[in-house]
Each structure stands twice: as structure tokens, then as C-alpha cells.
Design a protein around this motif. Sequence first.
Motif, short mmCIF file in Angstrom:
data_model
loop_
_atom_site.label_atom_id
_atom_site.label_comp_id
_atom_site.label_asym_id
_atom_site.label_seq_id
_atom_site.Cartn_x
_atom_site.Cartn_y
_atom_site.Cartn_z
N THR A 210 1.10 -1.13 0.06
CA THR A 210 0.08 0.07 0.01
C THR A 210 1.09 1.22 -0.17
N GLU A 213 -0.69 7.72 1.11
CA GLU A 213 -1.32 8.94 0.18
C GLU A 213 -0.67 10.13 -0.04
N GLU A 214 -0.04 10.51 1.22
CA GLU A 214 0.89 11.57 1.12
C GLU A 214 2.48 11.26 0.89
N GLY A 305 -3.04 1.42 -4.33
CA GLY A 305 -3.72 2.60 -3.92
C GLY A 305 -3.00 3.72 -4.25
N GLY A 306 -1.95 3.87 -5.27
CA GLY A 306 -1.32 5.06 -5.47
C GLY A 306 -2.02 5.80 -7.02
N SER A 333 2.63 8.18 -4.71
CA SER A 333 1.53 8.49 -3.84
C SER A 333 0.38 9.57 -4.30
N ARG A 334 -0.73 9.10 -4.29
CA ARG A 334 -1.97 9.80 -4.93
C ARG A 334 -1.99 11.03 -4.84
N ALA A 335 -1.69 11.66 -3.46
CA ALA A 335 -2.02 13.22 -3.37
C ALA A 335 -0.86 14.01 -3.82
#
Length: 355
Positions: A210, A213-214, A305-306, A333-335
Motif C-alpha cells: 500500500t 497517500e502523502e 492505492g497510488g 503517492s496519490r495526493a
Amino acid sequence: MSSLSPQASPSPVSLTRHLLEEQRAGRINADLRLLIEVVARACKSISIAVGKGALGGVLGDAGSDGEASINVQGEAQKKLDVLSNEILMEANAWGGHLAGLASEEMDHSVPISDAQPRGNYLLLFDPLDGSSNIDVNISVGTIFSVLRCPDGVTTPGDEHFLQPGTAQVAAGYCTYGPSTMLVLTIGHGTHAFTLDREIGSFVLTQRGMTIPEETREFAVNMSNQRFWEAPMQAYVGDLLQGREGPRGKDFNMRWVASMVADVHRILTRGGIFSYPLDSKCAAKGGKLRLMYEANPMSLLVEQAGGAASTGRQRMLEVRPTGLHQRVPVFLGSRAEVEAAVRYHHEHDSQEQGDG
Ligand code: FBP
């Protein structure tokens, strides 16, 4: 207490057992399972060749009589590029799971010969990624992507490989570093396996990777900065200003110059990897290849999740136009990927506004 009793420590899960359990759960069929096993076995052979280094006489440029051998990308091939390509071609030629293959090292795709049993899948691969690091003992790797062969097509041509990243049924890479690791997705999460050299098999060591996010870590070849587009200049400029700047936090930088190693770090602890468009590679559309670098890495990252983008479009929705097509790449990382995309969109809408 026998090792089979439920109290005993869980026995290591080999790649074979993991894929069989995925098949029993109806998430993969026998053909694709066996195809992945064939690719994994080929990666073990490549790992041995890479590990031998100078002792195996495999370092340096391919070619003879002082003539470098140049691939379809216009790049000088390394001996290990050629050897890894041969290992993957040979291993997959007779397995019976494929209709055709395509490689970074070959101009066109190759259909499986009539003499061999054929299957329903198409395999694309970068046999040895990170060529500039091969001779200096830094991690390199193999990247692969699996697509379905269109129904009714028995002798696939390049055009049959031109499917968007969303059509991938499996993707992975094998990184040849301090340890050899295979990272894989079949569309149900991203999982990592470490090669146990004593028993010669890949063992599950990270189930369900995983990506945070940041992040505070970015990876880009900064030496290309002066060639970047304005939005990329602004994006990295703000990263470098750190907490005093508009991002309000400090960022650290890493660049291995082997995509497999940079992406593995991001799948393990987060970060953003980018190889943006720059005026040096603009005519080619970018540096990295869509079909066997950007697409498989993007599926692995999204399944963890990225996010993955060209800076302007979700990578996996890019409609391919060529086997060796190149694209700008932002993933991790998504954000942070969304932040980089925001700089491009704001710049473009301003340009259109001004236009
Ligand atoms: P190949 O080695 O397969 O050609 O891949 C390209 C690559 O080496 C990536 O692995 C890496 O991210 C990038 O190029 C490094 O580029 P640069 O040499 O500009 O740092």
C-alpha cells in the motif's frame, strides 16, 4: 506439534502456492497462472546472469568488432539486454500460453511459431530496465505486462498489442538488487515475493503493498530541469522551496536511474516518480515507453492505492498508437501525483484562457 497444525507458524507462501490459491478463488485461470510462472522462472535465470557480473563476462556493450549493436530505440544494447531478451524469448516460446510477444529490444512483435502450441495471451517486456546502471552494479530489473489476444486472432501483429493499460490482465517487475524480488498484480492488489536462493523459489514477503497517500520524497532526473515545460518547472520549484514555500513542507530527493528501483522504493515507502516531457525528448513524446514500462508500473501502483498519470491524463486510459510509444510519466503517492497534475492543468487552462 506438526507444521500442518494450525498453531504452527505459518509456512512460507511460495509464488506457486499464492497463484494456485488465486486460481481456487477464481481470480486467475490456469493458463495465466502458468504464464506468470514461466516469466518468473526466466527472471530467476536473468538474476543469476546479472549476479555473476564480470565473472560471467556479461558486462559491457553488445556488438562485435567494435561495432555497437543498436536497438529499435536507437540505444546501444548491453550484453545483458540481449541475453535477458533471449532468456525471456526462449522461456516463453514453447509454454503454450502465448499467441505473441513484444520486447523493448525488438522492432516488432513476434507471433508464437506454428510449430508450438499457442495460447490466448500477449506478453510485453522490457528485458533489462536501467541499462545505464548495469555495468556499475546498481539495481536493474525486468518489467512485464500481459494482455489478452483479441478473439479470432491466431497470428497477432503489432496492432493487436495496442490495447490501453486498463486491458492488462497481469503486470509485474523483477528487481535484481541486494535481493531479487518479484512484484506482481493480477488486478487484486500488488504483492511482493523475494527469491529464496537456497530453495530457488519466490516466497511471498509483502502481501497487499500500500502506497501512502502523502509523501515528502520525489524522484526525477534534475539535470533535465532546464529542458522541462513551465508547469514542471513550477511544480519542482515549489517542492524545492520546502516549508518556506507554497507546499509548506520539506521534500527529499532520490534518483537511482533504474525505474524498477525507483518504483520499488515508492511501492515500499511512498514517493512520486516522474520522467516528464522535456524539450530533448518532446519529439518522441517522452523518454519512457508506454507499453512495457509506464503501463505495467501504473497498474502495480494503482493496485497499491497510488496514482499514475502522463501529467495530463490517467496513464492506464492512454490509447496506444505504437509498440514503442513514449509518454511522460508521473506515478506514486496519490495526493502528490494529483498535485503534479494540478500544476499541468492550471498551466494549460491559463494558456487556453490567454489563447
Ligand atoms: P531502459 O534502461 O530500459 O532503457 O530504461 C530507461 C531508464 O533507464 C529507466 O529505467 C530510468 O528511470 C531512466 O531511463 C533513467 O533516465 P536518465 O538516464 O535520464 O536518468
